[in-house]
Design a protein around this motif. Structure first.
Motif, short mmCIF file in Angstrom:
data_model
loop_
_atom_site.label_atom_id
_atom_site.label_comp_id
_atom_site.label_asym_id
_atom_site.label_seq_id
_atom_site.Cartn_x
_atom_site.Cartn_y
_atom_site.Cartn_z
N GLU A 53 -5.80 -7.71 -7.44
CA GLU A 53 -4.59 -8.02 -6.83
C GLU A 53 -3.72 -6.82 -6.49
O GLU A 53 -3.31 -6.60 -5.43
CB GLU A 53 -3.93 -9.29 -7.53
N VAL A 54 -3.51 -6.11 -7.72
CA VAL A 54 -2.58 -4.87 -7.67
C VAL A 54 -3.32 -3.92 -6.83
O VAL A 54 -2.79 -3.12 -6.10
CB VAL A 54 -2.42 -4.47 -9.01
N ILE A 55 -4.63 -3.75 -6.72
CA ILE A 55 -5.52 -2.65 -6.09
C ILE A 55 -5.14 -2.99 -4.72
O ILE A 55 -4.94 -2.07 -3.81
CB ILE A 55 -6.74 -2.61 -6.40
N VAL A 56 -5.44 -4.37 -4.41
CA VAL A 56 -5.37 -4.67 -2.85
C VAL A 56 -3.69 -4.52 -2.26
O VAL A 56 -3.81 -3.86 -1.20
CB VAL A 56 -5.69 -6.28 -2.66
N ALA A 57 -2.80 -4.69 -3.16
CA ALA A 57 -1.30 -4.16 -2.61
C ALA A 57 -1.21 -2.72 -2.59
O ALA A 57 -0.54 -2.43 -1.49
CB ALA A 57 -0.55 -4.97 -3.76
N GLY A 58 -1.85 -2.04 -3.47
CA GLY A 58 -1.73 -0.41 -3.14
C GLY A 58 -2.36 -0.09 -1.92
O GLY A 58 -2.02 0.75 -1.36
N LEU A 59 -3.80 -0.65 -1.80
CA LEU A 59 -4.45 -0.26 -0.25
C LEU A 59 -3.55 -0.80 0.60
O LEU A 59 -3.54 -0.05 1.72
CB LEU A 59 -5.77 -1.22 -0.40
N VAL A 60 -2.95 -1.84 0.66
CA VAL A 60 -1.87 -2.42 1.81
C VAL A 60 -0.92 -1.33 2.04
O VAL A 60 -0.47 -1.05 3.31
CB VAL A 60 -1.37 -3.72 1.59
N ILE A 61 -0.49 -0.47 1.07
CA ILE A 61 0.65 0.42 1.23
C ILE A 61 -0.18 1.57 1.70
O ILE A 61 0.57 2.45 2.83
CB ILE A 61 1.37 0.69 0.01
N VAL A 62 -1.14 2.28 1.38
CA VAL A 62 -1.77 3.59 1.42
C VAL A 62 -2.42 3.56 2.84
O VAL A 62 -2.34 4.44 3.62
CB VAL A 62 -2.74 3.91 0.35
#
Length: 400
Positions: A53-62
């Motif tokens: 979940e956290v990795i997906v959130a990071g990808l949504v930012i980057v």
């Protein structure tokens, strides 16, 4: 492909992308910004144990933030509204990331709120004051709602966000100043180029006009000699003089045009005040009755001023030969407190005044550049040209 070639290709690509976004920033600035953002997001994700979940959130930012700059945009609407594609996902991803608690033992300084700092800075630089400020306000609201309280306090996060916004404004102001300076230089270069082209065109006009007038007089004399059966040597002499005048004119034209060349051509000195005697002799040899008088030291006249005087006299004589062929012409050049050039010839037909026609307009422009006064017009039965240049405009600096 070598490493140097690869590095050069990356640099060229980034420079093209900067230009496509109207960003006057170094090519390495977006690379540094992208690296910093990825590093901060990575740390924030690791602080949350890098769950899916956290990795997906990071990808949504980057991903949206990087794609805005590195992926080419097509279409005017998409190009003008790409900020919206960036703004919403990065804010949503940051809020999502901050809403997940940091569980690592070294998470007393959470990096998730700090991710919004470089994003705000980039938005100000890329999209301008209004959009950047709105993004900064939205980021502050997201921090207030979603960021967990840390030992450093939410106030520190707000302070960092304000620093990012201010740095963005400073970079934006510097970028606009550089753009304005570049535009000013380009405009000045264009004005200087146009002025130089005008000057060269005027030089060539004067050269061609005078030389053709003298040459035509010689050709007329040769034709009459041949038609009337006079001494052939007289016709040969007239044709020889016409050829000499034409060759001198061609040499001067090449020298004048040579200033446009980068090959070093055109370094021979241009005519000056001392060459007016030769100019008068050319007119006399063509059959024009010219009386010439001079007083004062012609060597006191600066080269630039001397060239202007020479060209004005050249155009005056050409006009006299063209409009009153064979009529007497009086030329006087006096150097005292200033310089005064006077040219008179009988008025034949209708003549125009200063400002009408390229020749007279060119003379007026030259006089204005010399900071002198020029009058040209009919007085009773004479056509008079009078040029007056004050003393502080004509003498060489060494003798001033």
């Amino acid at each position: 492909m070598s490493v140097q070639d690869s590095a050069r290709d990356v640099r060229d690509f980034l420079e093209r992308r900067c230009r496509s976004k109207d960003l006057d920033i170094p090519w390495w600035a977006p690379l540094l910004s992208a690296f910093g953002l990825v590093a901060m997001v990575t740390v924030a994700v690791v602080q949350r144990n890098a769950t899916l979940e956290v990795i997906v959130a990071g990808l949504v930012i980057v991903v949206p933030s990087l794609s805005i700059f590195f992926i080419p945009t097509t279409g005017d609407w998409l190009k003008n509204h790409m900020w919206a594609v960036d703004l919403l996902p990065t804010l949503a991803g940051s809020a999502w990331l901050m809403s997940e608690p940091a569980t690592a033992f070294w998470s007393q300084h959470d990096f998730a709120p700090a991710v919004l700092v470089p994003l705000t800075l980039e938005m100000v630089v890329r999209e301008g004051f209004k959009t950047g400020t709105l993004y900064g306000i939205a980021s502050a609201v997201a921090m207030w709602v979603f960021a967990e309280d840390t030992p450093s306090g939410i106030g520190v996060q707000f302070l960092l966000l304000a620093v990012g916004w201010i740095l963005g404004l400073l970079i934006l102001a510097q970028m606009r100043a550089l753009r304005a300076e570049r535009q000013a230089r380009e405009q000045e270069h264009s004005r200087a180029t146009e002025a130089e082209r005008t000057r060269i065109a005027r030089e060539i006009h004067d050269l061609v006009g005078h030389s053709l007038s003298i040459t035509l007089l010689h050709l007329t004399a040769a034709r009459r000699s041949v038609a009337e059966g006079d001494d052939p040597d007289e016709a040969v002499s007239a044709l020889t003089e016409a050829e000499a005048v034409g060759r001198r004119a061609m040499a001067e034209i090449r020298r004048t045009i040579g200033v446009l060349s980068t090959s070093g051509a055109g370094t021979a000195p241009l005519p000056g005040a001392a060459d007016v005697v030769r100019l008068v002799e050319e007119g006399r040899s063509a059959g024009q009755a010219i009386t010439f008088s001079s007083s004062g030291d012609l060597s006191r006249i600066d080269a630039g001023v001397g060239l202007g005087i020479y060209r004005i006299l050249q155009e005056s004589l050409a006009n006299a030969i063209r409009h009153a062929p064979g009529a007497p012409v009086s030329v006087s050049l006096a150097v005292a407190d200033g310089v005064r050039l006077s040219v008179e010839n009988p008025l034949v037909g209708t003549r125009r005044g200063v400002g009408e026609g390229s020749g007279l307009a060119g003379m007026a422009t030259r006089a204005e550049q010399l900071r002198g006064r020029l009058s040209a017009g009919a007085e009773e039965s004479m056509w008079k040209v009078d040029l007056v240049i004050p003393s502080h405009c004509l003498v060489r600096k060494a003798l001033a």
